[in-house]
Design a protein around this motif. Structure first.
Motif, PDB file in Angstrom:
ATOM      1  N   VAL A   1     -14.954 -19.181 -24.718  1.00  0.00           N
ATOM      2  CA  VAL A   1     -14.096 -18.400 -25.541  1.00  0.00           C
ATOM      3  C   VAL A   1     -13.681 -18.817 -27.427  1.00  0.00           C
ATOM      4  O   VAL A   1     -14.722 -19.558 -27.939  1.00  0.00           O
ATOM      5  N   THR A   2     -13.277 -17.426 -28.168  1.00  0.00           N
ATOM      6  CA  THR A   2     -13.455 -18.245 -29.528  1.00  0.00           C
ATOM      7  C   THR A   2     -12.074 -18.278 -30.124  1.00  0.00           C
ATOM      8  O   THR A   2     -11.528 -17.637 -29.973  1.00  0.00           O
TER       9      THR A   2
ATOM     10  N   ILE B   1     -16.610 -21.034 -28.558  1.00  0.00           N
ATOM     11  CA  ILE B   1     -17.095 -22.129 -27.557  1.00  0.00           C
ATOM     12  C   ILE B   1     -17.773 -21.636 -26.082  1.00  0.00           C
ATOM     13  O   ILE B   1     -17.253 -21.488 -25.811  1.00  0.00           O
ATOM     14  N   LYS B   2     -18.284 -22.926 -26.101  1.00  0.00           N
ATOM     15  CA  LYS B   2     -19.180 -22.735 -24.478  1.00  0.00           C
ATOM     16  C   LYS B   2     -19.167 -23.862 -24.072  1.00  0.00           C
ATOM     17  O   LYS B   2     -19.046 -25.063 -24.554  1.00  0.00           O
TER      18      LYS B   2
ATOM     19  N   ILE C   1      -8.774 -15.547 -28.896  1.00  0.00           N
ATOM     20  CA  ILE C   1      -9.651 -14.038 -28.460  1.00  0.00           C
ATOM     21  C   ILE C   1     -10.108 -13.845 -28.098  1.00  0.00           C
ATOM     22  O   ILE C   1     -11.540 -14.717 -27.280  1.00  0.00           O
ATOM     23  N   ASP C   2     -10.015 -12.806 -27.489  1.00  0.00           N
ATOM     24  CA  ASP C   2     -11.126 -12.041 -26.781  1.00  0.00           C
ATOM     25  C   ASP C   2     -12.087 -11.674 -27.427  1.00  0.00           C
ATOM     26  O   ASP C   2     -11.908 -10.667 -28.407  1.00  0.00           O
ATOM     27  N   GLU C   3     -13.582 -12.004 -26.766  1.00  0.00           N
ATOM     28  CA  GLU C   3     -14.697 -11.804 -27.841  1.00  0.00           C
ATOM     29  C   GLU C   3     -14.923 -10.416 -28.203  1.00  0.00           C
ATOM     30  O   GLU C   3     -15.912  -9.769 -29.151  1.00  0.00           O
TER      31      GLU C   3
ATOM     32  N   PRO D   1     -14.926 -22.914 -16.162  1.00  0.00           N
ATOM     33  CA  PRO D   1     -13.364 -23.066 -16.426  1.00  0.00           C
ATOM     34  C   PRO D   1     -12.500 -22.513 -17.625  1.00  0.00           C
ATOM     35  O   PRO D   1     -12.855 -21.188 -17.989  1.00  0.00           O
ATOM     36  N   THR D   2     -10.870 -22.977 -17.125  1.00  0.00           N
ATOM     37  CA  THR D   2     -10.676 -22.287 -18.123  1.00  0.00           C
ATOM     38  C   THR D   2      -9.801 -23.548 -19.349  1.00  0.00           C
ATOM     39  O   THR D   2      -9.694 -24.053 -19.059  1.00  0.00           O
ATOM     40  N   VAL D   3      -9.268 -22.567 -20.734  1.00  0.00           N
ATOM     41  CA  VAL D   3      -8.480 -23.580 -21.273  1.00  0.00           C
ATOM     42  C   VAL D   3      -7.102 -23.913 -21.156  1.00  0.00           C
ATOM     43  O   VAL D   3      -6.756 -22.243 -21.066  1.00  0.00           O
ATOM     44  N   LYS D   4      -6.879 -24.846 -21.733  1.00  0.00           N
ATOM     45  CA  LYS D   4      -5.246 -24.920 -21.286  1.00  0.00           C
ATOM     46  C   LYS D   4      -4.971 -25.483 -22.544  1.00  0.00           C
ATOM     47  O   LYS D   4      -4.976 -26.485 -23.840  1.00  0.00           O
TER      48      LYS D   4
END
Length: 236
Positions: free
Chosen positions: A212-213, A200-201, A221-223, A139-142
């Protein structure tokens, strides 16, 4: 008597002239039918046999579970095809024959499908088809918003869908943090965001997992990213 003979001689000459004309026509037709036309047909057939390339058609089926799909290959060539090679992203694909000139295979990965055909005359052809009906992305975060200590964002997965029961978070002190709320109809999820980074997972319905953090300021941010190096103090 002589007068009679003089009258019939022209008729004999005309008959001989007509016979020669008919013989000329017959000879031309003989050459045309038994030499010219066979020459054209035979050479045309040889040219076709030597230069004809194999032809085929590839179709990718829709996926019912987003994990696998089927491809179908139909050979449209008049000439026999002696060899078929199929690869997906460079990896060989095993075909199963289901008809006189029809083959199928199960695909479990998205990518570029390449089909190579070789006819009995050694002529070759290649077919390419894009496979993109499988769900191989998480899934993607929007639309993430941070306000009054609450982080809100929307999760999207256009194929298998979001597994909302898999959503959780964690930070340095808490291995599992449950969301404050989940709206399954809109995909909106909210978490309490305090003074530490929050990871978040979330998974989709076939198991692709998102990590995603978010910083305490609500920025993702990129972990794997490293913080920027600080400039060294300069001597005065």
């Amino acid at each position: 008597m002589n007068q009679y003979n003089n009258q019939i001689r022209p008729n004999r000459r005309n008959a001989r002239s007509g016979n020669r004309h008919d013989a000329g026509k017959s000879g031309f037709l003989t050459v045309l039918l038994f030499y010219v036309l066979p020459f054209i047909v035979i050479n045309g057939l040889i040219f076709f046999l030597v230069t004809s390339k194999p032809k085929g058609q590839v179709a990718i089926s829709e996926s019912s579970d987003y994990i696998s799909t089927a491809m179908e290959l139909k050979i449209n060539s008049l000439l026999p095809v002696t060899n078929i090679e199929v690869a997906l992203n460079g990896s060989p694909v095993e075909l199963r024959k289901i008809g006189l000139k029809t083959y199928t295979a199960i695909l479990t990965t998205n990518g570029v499908l390449e089909v190579k055909l070789t006819a009995f005359n050694k002529m070759k052809a290649a077919l390419y088809e894009q496979v993109d009906v499988l769900d191989d992305a998480p899934p993607t975060v929007k639309d993430n918003v941070f306000e009054d200590g609450v982080l809100t964002f929307r999760l999207e997965d256009s194929q298998s869908g979001v597994d909302f029961s898999s959503i959780s978070g964690c930070d340095e002190d808490h291995p599992e943090i449950l969301p404050l709320s989940i709206d399954r109809s809109t995909g909106l999820v909210s978490f309490a965001l305090k003074k530490e980074n929050l990871t978040i997972k979330a998974k989709d319905k076939i198991g692709n997992e998102l990590h995603v953090t978010f910083t305490p300021q609500g920025e993702s941010i990129d972990e794997d990213a490293q913080p920027p190096a600080e400039d060294a103090d300069t001597e005065s």
